[in-house]
Design a protein around this motif. Structure first.
Motif, PDB file in Angstrom:
ATOM      1  N   LYS A 174      20.506   5.714   9.396  1.00  0.00           N
ATOM      2  CA  LYS A 174      21.082   4.522  10.402  1.00  0.00           C
ATOM      3  C   LYS A 174      19.691   3.448  10.186  1.00  0.00           C
ATOM      4  O   LYS A 174      20.250   2.379  10.403  1.00  0.00           O
ATOM      5  CB  LYS A 174      21.139   5.117  11.323  1.00  0.00           C
ATOM      6  CG  LYS A 174      22.184   6.171  11.729  1.00  0.00           C
ATOM      7  CD  LYS A 174      23.608   5.570  11.129  1.00  0.00           C
ATOM      8  CE  LYS A 174      24.739   6.781  11.396  1.00  0.00           C
ATOM      9  NZ  LYS A 174      26.096   6.356  10.809  1.00  0.00           N
ATOM     10  N   THR A 175      18.591   4.064   9.930  1.00  0.00           N
ATOM     11  CA  THR A 175      17.405   3.074  10.351  1.00  0.00           C
ATOM     12  C   THR A 175      16.740   3.088   9.087  1.00  0.00           C
ATOM     13  O   THR A 175      16.140   4.242   8.492  1.00  0.00           O
ATOM     14  CB  THR A 175      16.777   3.318  11.665  1.00  0.00           C
ATOM     15  OG1 THR A 175      17.903   3.128  12.711  1.00  0.00           O
ATOM     16  CG2 THR A 175      15.689   2.371  11.694  1.00  0.00           C
ATOM     17  N   ILE A 176      16.011   1.916   8.696  1.00  0.00           N
ATOM     18  CA  ILE A 176      14.823   1.863   7.694  1.00  0.00           C
ATOM     19  C   ILE A 176      13.760   1.045   8.239  1.00  0.00           C
ATOM     20  O   ILE A 176      14.049   0.183   8.846  1.00  0.00           O
ATOM     21  CB  ILE A 176      15.036   1.286   6.404  1.00  0.00           C
ATOM     22  CG1 ILE A 176      16.218   2.246   5.584  1.00  0.00           C
ATOM     23  CG2 ILE A 176      13.941   0.983   5.544  1.00  0.00           C
ATOM     24  CD1 ILE A 176      16.950   1.682   4.306  1.00  0.00           C
ATOM     25  N   THR A 177      12.447   1.528   8.385  1.00  0.00           N
ATOM     26  CA  THR A 177      11.563   0.844   8.772  1.00  0.00           C
ATOM     27  C   THR A 177      10.606   0.224   7.633  1.00  0.00           C
ATOM     28  O   THR A 177      10.412   0.890   6.677  1.00  0.00           O
ATOM     29  CB  THR A 177      10.335   1.730   9.626  1.00  0.00           C
ATOM     30  OG1 THR A 177      11.148   2.107  10.836  1.00  0.00           O
ATOM     31  CG2 THR A 177       9.237   0.618  10.047  1.00  0.00           C
ATOM     32  N   LEU A 178      10.605  -1.063   7.709  1.00  0.00           N
ATOM     33  CA  LEU A 178       9.587  -1.759   6.664  1.00  0.00           C
ATOM     34  C   LEU A 178       8.266  -2.335   7.297  1.00  0.00           C
ATOM     35  O   LEU A 178       8.232  -2.884   8.200  1.00  0.00           O
ATOM     36  CB  LEU A 178      10.313  -3.096   6.033  1.00  0.00           C
ATOM     37  CG  LEU A 178       9.609  -3.980   5.257  1.00  0.00           C
ATOM     38  CD1 LEU A 178       9.339  -3.491   3.788  1.00  0.00           C
ATOM     39  CD2 LEU A 178      10.495  -5.473   5.131  1.00  0.00           C
ATOM     40  N   SER A 179       7.358  -1.911   6.669  1.00  0.00           N
ATOM     41  CA  SER A 179       6.018  -2.041   7.260  1.00  0.00           C
ATOM     42  C   SER A 179       4.931  -2.571   6.381  1.00  0.00           C
ATOM     43  O   SER A 179       5.044  -2.489   5.249  1.00  0.00           O
ATOM     44  CB  SER A 179       5.276  -0.601   7.733  1.00  0.00           C
ATOM     45  OG  SER A 179       4.168  -0.665   8.298  1.00  0.00           O
ATOM     46  N   TYR A 180       4.181  -3.523   6.874  1.00  0.00           N
ATOM     47  CA  TYR A 180       3.248  -4.286   6.166  1.00  0.00           C
ATOM     48  C   TYR A 180       1.763  -4.178   6.569  1.00  0.00           C
ATOM     49  O   TYR A 180       1.657  -4.107   7.914  1.00  0.00           O
ATOM     50  CB  TYR A 180       3.430  -5.849   6.233  1.00  0.00           C
ATOM     51  CG  TYR A 180       4.840  -6.216   5.038  1.00  0.00           C
ATOM     52  CD1 TYR A 180       4.632  -6.577   3.890  1.00  0.00           C
ATOM     53  CD2 TYR A 180       5.950  -6.475   6.154  1.00  0.00           C
ATOM     54  CE1 TYR A 180       5.598  -6.975   3.223  1.00  0.00           C
ATOM     55  CE2 TYR A 180       7.027  -6.940   5.432  1.00  0.00           C
ATOM     56  CZ  TYR A 180       6.911  -7.046   3.859  1.00  0.00           C
ATOM     57  OH  TYR A 180       8.090  -7.606   2.980  1.00  0.00           O
ATOM     58  N   THR A 181       0.816  -4.155   5.809  1.00  0.00           N
ATOM     59  CA  THR A 181      -0.617  -4.033   6.469  1.00  0.00           C
ATOM     60  C   THR A 181      -1.243  -5.369   5.596  1.00  0.00           C
ATOM     61  O   THR A 181      -1.178  -5.378   4.403  1.00  0.00           O
ATOM     62  CB  THR A 181      -1.292  -2.855   6.380  1.00  0.00           C
ATOM     63  OG1 THR A 181      -0.698  -1.890   7.130  1.00  0.00           O
ATOM     64  CG2 THR A 181      -2.779  -2.753   6.512  1.00  0.00           C
ATOM     65  N   MET A 182      -1.968  -6.081   6.378  1.00  0.00           N
ATOM     66  CA  MET A 182      -2.517  -7.380   5.411  1.00  0.00           C
ATOM     67  C   MET A 182      -4.025  -7.000   5.479  1.00  0.00           C
ATOM     68  O   MET A 182      -4.464  -6.654   6.362  1.00  0.00           O
ATOM     69  CB  MET A 182      -2.351  -8.512   6.501  1.00  0.00           C
ATOM     70  CG  MET A 182      -2.734  -9.812   5.821  1.00  0.00           C
ATOM     71  SD  MET A 182      -1.695 -10.306   4.509  1.00  0.00           S
ATOM     72  CE  MET A 182      -0.155 -10.959   5.206  1.00  0.00           C
ATOM     73  N   PHE A 183      -4.322  -6.909   4.112  1.00  0.00           N
ATOM     74  CA  PHE A 183      -5.858  -6.745   3.880  1.00  0.00           C
ATOM     75  C   PHE A 183      -6.552  -8.104   3.640  1.00  0.00           C
ATOM     76  O   PHE A 183      -5.980  -8.756   2.961  1.00  0.00           O
ATOM     77  CB  PHE A 183      -5.833  -5.672   2.833  1.00  0.00           C
ATOM     78  CG  PHE A 183      -5.539  -4.440   3.270  1.00  0.00           C
ATOM     79  CD1 PHE A 183      -6.521  -3.478   3.789  1.00  0.00           C
ATOM     80  CD2 PHE A 183      -4.176  -3.823   2.932  1.00  0.00           C
ATOM     81  CE1 PHE A 183      -6.223  -2.136   4.023  1.00  0.00           C
ATOM     82  CE2 PHE A 183      -3.993  -2.763   3.502  1.00  0.00           C
ATOM     83  CZ  PHE A 183      -4.799  -1.895   3.872  1.00  0.00           C
ATOM     84  N   PRO A 184      -7.845  -8.103   3.704  1.00  0.00           N
ATOM     85  CA  PRO A 184      -8.647  -9.313   2.862  1.00  0.00           C
ATOM     86  C   PRO A 184      -8.706  -9.234   1.398  1.00  0.00           C
ATOM     87  O   PRO A 184      -8.665  -8.084   0.981  1.00  0.00           O
ATOM     88  CB  PRO A 184     -10.092  -9.211   3.607  1.00  0.00           C
ATOM     89  CG  PRO A 184     -10.310  -7.619   3.899  1.00  0.00           C
ATOM     90  CD  PRO A 184      -8.727  -7.074   4.416  1.00  0.00           C
TER      91      PRO A 184
END
Length: 209
Positions: free
Chosen positions: A171-181
């Motif tokens: 029912k649910t998907i999590t889209l995750s981002y992590t910003m790196f230098p």
């Protein structure tokens, strides 16, 4: 009288060959180490391995199912002096529907800073079925001091996801981002560990092309 030491030319040549092979092997191992990260990233993006989102080869799925799925958004930073967050916490879409969501970033540092986003989805098995058509994560992003930027992502969930026994009732998907230098940045005086910055209003993301 001191005895002369006779050097065997054949043995000397053999030692040179062995030394050359060792140097070549060592250099090859270093090259493989540097190549491993981008090659692994390309492999993950092509296959969805480890929850990595696939980059879509077409803009639309071959069909749209009459079934809803909710995509939640998560944003984090790791050593990037930005405020980075999704504009909306989640969006409910039809499986196979191409939609657009938005993230925002603001540079809180006193000089231009370049960041690069990594991404994945949970559950990991959904990775091969989550397709990005367009995304800010495909390129590096540079922000001037105090500059803010709207960062869209266009995606769809492959209808074939319903054919996977472990995902047929998802029912649910999590889209995750992590910003790196990015490497070209100078070190930041105090870099905080990765932390979630997804404090956003509980509204749905706008849908678009």
């Amino acid at each position: 009288m001191a005895r002369e030491t006779v050097t065997d030319p054949t043995k000397k040549n053999t030692n040179r060959v062995v030394a050359g092979v060792c140097i070549a092997f060592f250099g090859g191992m270093i090259g493989m180490a540097y190549a491993a990260v981008p090659l692994y990233t390309m492999f993950c993006q092509a296959t969805g391995y480890g929850g990595t989102v696939k980059r879509a080869t077409q803009q639309y799925a071959d069909r749209v199912l009459d079934r809803d799925i909710t995509v939640r958004f998560d944003a984090n930073t790791a050593g990037v002096p930005w405020e980075f967050q999704p504009v909306a916490r989640s969006v409910t879409i039809k499986i196979g529907e191409t939609v657009q969501a938005h993230f925002s970033a603001t540079n809180k540092f006193d000089r231009p800073f370049t960041g690069r986003a990594t991404f994945n989805v949970q559950p990991e098995l959904a990775g091969p079925y989550f397709n990005k058509v367009e995304c800010f994560c495909f390129t590096d992003t540079t922000l001037k001091p105090g500059e803010s930027l709207d960062m869209p992502v266009v995606f769809y969930v492959d209808p074939d996801i319903v054919n996977v026994p472990e995902l047929k009732d998802l029912k649910t998907i999590t889209l995750s981002y992590t910003m790196f230098p990015v490497d070209k940045n100078k070190p930041v005086a105090s870099s905080a560990p990765a932390q979630s910055t997804n404090k956003v209003p509980n509204t749905e993301a706008s849908l678009g092309g």
